[in-house]
Design a protein around this motif. Structure first.
Motif, PDB file in Angstrom:
ATOM      1  N   MET A  90      19.374   3.447 -26.064  1.00  8.44           N
ATOM      2  CA  MET A  90      20.358   3.349 -27.143  1.00  8.44           C
ATOM      3  C   MET A  90      21.775   3.353 -26.557  1.00  8.44           C
ATOM      4  O   MET A  90      22.603   2.482 -26.862  1.00  8.44           O
ATOM      5  N   GLY A  91      22.054   4.322 -25.701  1.00 10.08           N
ATOM      6  CA  GLY A  91      23.381   4.432 -25.117  1.00 10.08           C
ATOM      7  C   GLY A  91      23.724   3.273 -24.205  1.00 10.08           C
ATOM      8  O   GLY A  91      24.905   2.926 -24.029  1.00 10.08           O
ATOM      9  N   ALA A  92      22.690   2.640 -23.612  1.00  7.39           N
ATOM     10  CA  ALA A  92      22.923   1.510 -22.720  1.00  7.39           C
ATOM     11  C   ALA A  92      23.129   0.203 -23.476  1.00  7.39           C
ATOM     12  O   ALA A  92      23.387  -0.841 -22.864  1.00  7.39           O
ATOM     13  N   GLY A  93      22.999   0.239 -24.813  1.00  7.41           N
ATOM     14  CA  GLY A  93      23.251  -0.941 -25.623  1.00  7.41           C
ATOM     15  C   GLY A  93      22.046  -1.806 -25.915  1.00  7.41           C
ATOM     16  O   GLY A  93      22.182  -2.896 -26.472  1.00  7.41           O
ATOM     17  N   TYR A  94      20.851  -1.320 -25.555  1.00  8.86           N
ATOM     18  CA  TYR A  94      19.644  -2.117 -25.776  1.00  8.86           C
ATOM     19  C   TYR A  94      18.888  -1.711 -27.041  1.00  8.86           C
ATOM     20  O   TYR A  94      17.794  -2.213 -27.300  1.00  8.86           O
TER      21      TYR A  94
END
Length: 223
Positions: A90-94
Motif C-alpha cells: 500500500m505504502g509503495a503505491g501498488y
C-alpha cells in the motif's frame, strides 16, 4: 491456514490470524501447532500463504505481505513476536496484494494496481522489491501461479527451459510471463476472455483456470 479478521469490538480488537497444523501424525485430525496474530491496527484480512523454509509469507488485503517465523509461532509468545518482517504494498503505491507465490527465493505478488511484483526474500525480515511488471492498470491483477525450470519445445522444434508465471487480470484474461530473470519479468503471451478466480500451472503443459462456474484448461506446451 489464515483465519478471518476480527473486527473492532470490546473483546477482540482488529486483527486476523495465520495458523499452522501438523498433518503428518494424523491427516484425518490435523493438530494445531502454531499461531500468530496479524494485521493489528490495520483493516486487512490475511488471505493467501506461501511457505518457504521456516517462514510463512502472508498476503494480507489492504496491508501488504507479512512474514511469520513458523518456529516462533509454535512456542509461547506475545502477539506479534513471530512476525519477522513485512512489505508495505500500500505504502509503495501498488495498492492491495491479491495473491502470493514463491519460487527460487522470490515472492510473486499480483496487486490491485495491476502489477506483478517480484520480492526477494534472501533476507526474510526485509523483503526487497527487485522487479515489477505493469499488466492491467488501472484494473487489478488477481491470481498468480508459478513454475520453475518449465521445459517445452518452441515452434521451431527447439527445446527450451524457462521459469514462468501465469497471472489473471481484472480485464478478463491471463498473462504468461517469463520470470527466468526475476529482475526483468517479460510478458510472452496473453489470453483474453477468461475471468479467472484462480489459476494453476501443470507440469504437463496445461493451465487450469477457475472461470465462474467452469474450469477451463489451456494448453501452453509452447507458452
Amino acid at each position: 491456514l489464515t483465519e478471518w479478521i476480527y473486527w473492532n469490538c470490546a473483546d477482540c480488537g482488529n486483527f486476523g490470524y495465520v495458523s499452522f497444523y501438523d498433518v503428518k501424525s494424523d491427516p484425518a485430525k490435523p493438530a494445531l501447532v502454531g499461531r500468530e496474530r496479524l494485521a493489528e491496527q490495520f483493516t486487512g484480512v490475511p488471505y493467501h500463504v506461501a511457505i518457504a523454509g521456516d517462514y510463512a509469507y502472508v498476503q494480507t488485503t489492504a496491508v501488504g505481505i507479512q512474514v511469520v517465523n513458523i518456529e516462533k509461532s509454535k512456542g509461547t509468545h506475545q502477539p506479534g513476536e513471530a512476525i519477522a518482517g513485512y512489505y508495505d504494498t500500500m505504502g509503495a503505491g501498488y495498492l492491495s496484494p491479491n495473491d502470493i507465490a514463491f519460487l527460487k527465493g522470490n515472492l510473486y505478488v499480483p496487486t490491485s494496481s495491476g502489477h506483478l511484483l517480484v520480492l526477494s526474500v534472501s533476507n526474510p525480515a526485509i523483503p526487497e522489491l527487485i522487479g515489477s511488471l505493469g499488466l492491467s492498470s488501472p484494473s487489478p491483477a488477481w491470481r498468480v501461479s508459478v513454475a520453475g525450470d518449465y521445459t517445452f519445445t518452441d515452434a521451431s522444434g527447439t527445446p527450451q527451459t524457462m521459469d514462468i508465471a501465469v497471472v489473471s487480470i481484472g480485464t478478463g484474461g491471463l498473462s504468461i510471463v517469463n520470470i527466468t530473470d526475476p529482475r526483468n519479468p517479460v510478458v510472452i503471451a496473453a489470453i483474453s476472455g477468461l475471468y479467472a478466480s484462480d489459476v494453476s500451472i501443470s507440469r504437463k503443459g496445461l493451465i487450469y483456470v477457475a472461470d465462474g462456474t467452469t474450469v477451463d484448461v489451456v494448453d501452453i506446451k509452447d507458452p
